[in-house]
Scaffold this motif. Structure first.
Motif, PDB file in Angstrom:
ATOM      1  N   ALA A   1      -5.816   5.817  -5.986  1.00 26.08           N
ATOM      2  CA  ALA A   1      -4.885   5.053  -5.355  1.00 26.08           C
ATOM      3  C   ALA A   1      -5.316   5.067  -3.545  1.00 26.08           C
ATOM      4  N   LEU A   2      -5.862   6.046  -3.055  1.00 29.39           N
ATOM      5  CA  LEU A   2      -6.200   6.108  -1.860  1.00 29.39           C
ATOM      6  C   LEU A   2      -7.531   5.325  -1.619  1.00 29.39           C
ATOM      7  N   ILE A   3      -8.152   5.129  -2.469  1.00 26.77           N
ATOM      8  CA  ILE A   3      -9.303   4.240  -2.552  1.00 26.77           C
ATOM      9  C   ILE A   3      -9.034   2.901  -2.558  1.00 26.77           C
TER      10      ILE A   3
ATOM     11  N   ASP B   1       0.675  -1.154  -0.002  1.00 29.70           N
ATOM     12  CA  ASP B   1      -0.111   0.005  -0.065  1.00 29.70           C
ATOM     13  C   ASP B   1       0.973   1.275  -0.213  1.00 29.70           C
ATOM     14  N   ALA B   2       1.995   1.250   0.773  1.00 35.01           N
ATOM     15  CA  ALA B   2       2.906   2.383   0.814  1.00 35.01           C
ATOM     16  C   ALA B   2       3.601   2.741  -0.512  1.00 35.01           C
ATOM     17  N   ALA B   3       3.662   1.569  -1.115  1.00 38.24           N
ATOM     18  CA  ALA B   3       4.637   1.738  -2.410  1.00 38.24           C
ATOM     19  C   ALA B   3       3.715   2.136  -3.486  1.00 38.24           C
ATOM     20  N   LEU B   4       2.529   1.759  -3.433  1.00 38.18           N
ATOM     21  CA  LEU B   4       1.339   2.549  -4.373  1.00 38.18           C
ATOM     22  C   LEU B   4       1.183   3.903  -4.147  1.00 38.18           C
ATOM     23  N   LEU B   5       1.110   4.259  -3.018  1.00 37.17           N
ATOM     24  CA  LEU B   5       0.717   5.563  -2.464  1.00 37.17           C
ATOM     25  C   LEU B   5       2.085   6.501  -2.984  1.00 37.17           C
TER      26      LEU B   5
ATOM     27  N   ALA C   1      -1.831   8.722   8.131  1.00 36.58           N
ATOM     28  CA  ALA C   1      -0.529   7.818   7.705  1.00 36.58           C
ATOM     29  C   ALA C   1      -0.255   8.102   6.257  1.00 36.58           C
ATOM     30  N   ALA C   2      -1.527   8.122   5.309  1.00 40.16           N
ATOM     31  CA  ALA C   2      -1.516   8.247   4.034  1.00 40.16           C
ATOM     32  C   ALA C   2      -0.997   9.588   3.762  1.00 40.16           C
ATOM     33  N   VAL C   3      -1.249  10.748   4.256  1.00 36.62           N
ATOM     34  CA  VAL C   3      -0.759  11.922   4.136  1.00 36.62           C
ATOM     35  C   VAL C   3       0.957  11.789   4.220  1.00 36.62           C
ATOM     36  N   ALA C   4       1.392  11.205   5.173  1.00 36.28           N
ATOM     37  CA  ALA C   4       2.749  10.824   5.542  1.00 36.28           C
ATOM     38  C   ALA C   4       3.510  10.365   4.229  1.00 36.28           C
ATOM     39  N   VAL C   5       2.955   9.462   3.667  1.00 35.27           N
ATOM     40  CA  VAL C   5       3.592   9.123   2.217  1.00 35.27           C
ATOM     41  C   VAL C   5       3.547   9.704   1.131  1.00 35.27           C
TER      42      VAL C   5
END
Length: 253
Positions: free
Chosen positions: A33-35, A5-9, A204-208
């Motif tokens: 990607a977030l979805i 997930d982190a790599a995708l984001l 967490a998503a914002v941080a990536v």
């Protein structure tokens, strides 16, 4: 969030930052990607708005040499802030379905305005032929509409701002793009302030995503300065058309 997930984001953030600086529409990479990593639509939209802001700031840094004097931009900032707040409040307070149906037509319409800029100028008048008051009011109206849209949804904000500003400003496309980057950054900072206080942000998503858009935004802004105006216009029109058709397909499926 796992490693995949982190790599995708991360990849989505890099691509979106670059595309936002060149043409706009990078949110159509980060939002899906977030979805895909499991966020519901509204939290994904809010998180996306916060995440792409650093990319806008980097784009301003990369295109600062093409910006006009500060005094000519000062009056646009308050309009952008107020319009963005209105858009943010609409997102948080109203159902999104109706707007989702309208958005594709707004994007396609803005793309058509840019594509047929010269014939339209022949109809409405070239910016240099307008009175100072009429030119000021027209520019403010374009910026206000773009800011409301940016606060509400944001995808293809760059396409819409470039199309509107290129029609009413007597400036090169590189300068219009630099102004677009600045106004997009103001929209981004305003959405961060509003959604940080009132929105369901996934930090967490914002941080990536955010650091990746920072890198992509600077690279994209430097690329714009190297592109011939005709090629840059063709790229923006192509992005706008693809984005509009994608949004229309998603809204009607």
């Amino acid at each position: 969030m796992d490693l995949s997930d982190a790599a995708l984001l991360l990849a989505a953030g890099l691509a979106a930052g670059t595309i936002n600086a060149v043409a706009g529409g990078g949110s159509l990479i980060t939002f899906p990607a977030l979805i895909a990593v499991g966020l519901p639509p509204v939290p994904a939209n809010v998180t996306n708005s916060v995440s792409v802001c650093p990319g806008y700031l980097a784009s301003v840094a990369g295109s600062r040499a093409d910006l006009p004097p500060r005094r000519s931009l000062a009056t646009l900032v308050p309009t952008t802030v107020v319009g963005t707040i209105v858009g943010c409040l609409l997102l948080l307070a109203t159902p999104a379905r109706a707007f989702e149906v309208v958005v594709p037509f707004l994007v396609l319409g803005a793309t058509a305005v840019l594509a047929f800029q010269d014939p339209l100028r022949a109809l409405v008048g070239h910016p240099r032929d307008l009175s100072p008051r009429r030119r000021t009011v027209t520019v403010q109206a374009m910026v206000a509409l773009g800011a409301v849209y940016g606060g509400y949804f944001g995808a293809a904000l760059g396409v819409m701002l470039v199309a509107g500003l290129a029609l009413v400003l007597d400036a090169t496309l590189a300068r219009v793009t630099a102004i677009k980057n600045l106004l997009s950054a103001v929209v981004g900072l305003t959405t961060v302030a509003v959604f940080s206080l009132f929105g369901p942000v996934n930090w967490a998503a914002v941080a990536v995503v955010a650091p990746a858009t920072l890198v992509g935004g600077y690279v994209g802004a430097r690329l714009v300065r190297r592109l011939p105006p005709v090629l840059l216009k063709m790229l923006i029109v192509a992005f706008g058309t693809v984005i509009g058709l994608y949004l229309l397909w998603r809204a009607l499926r």
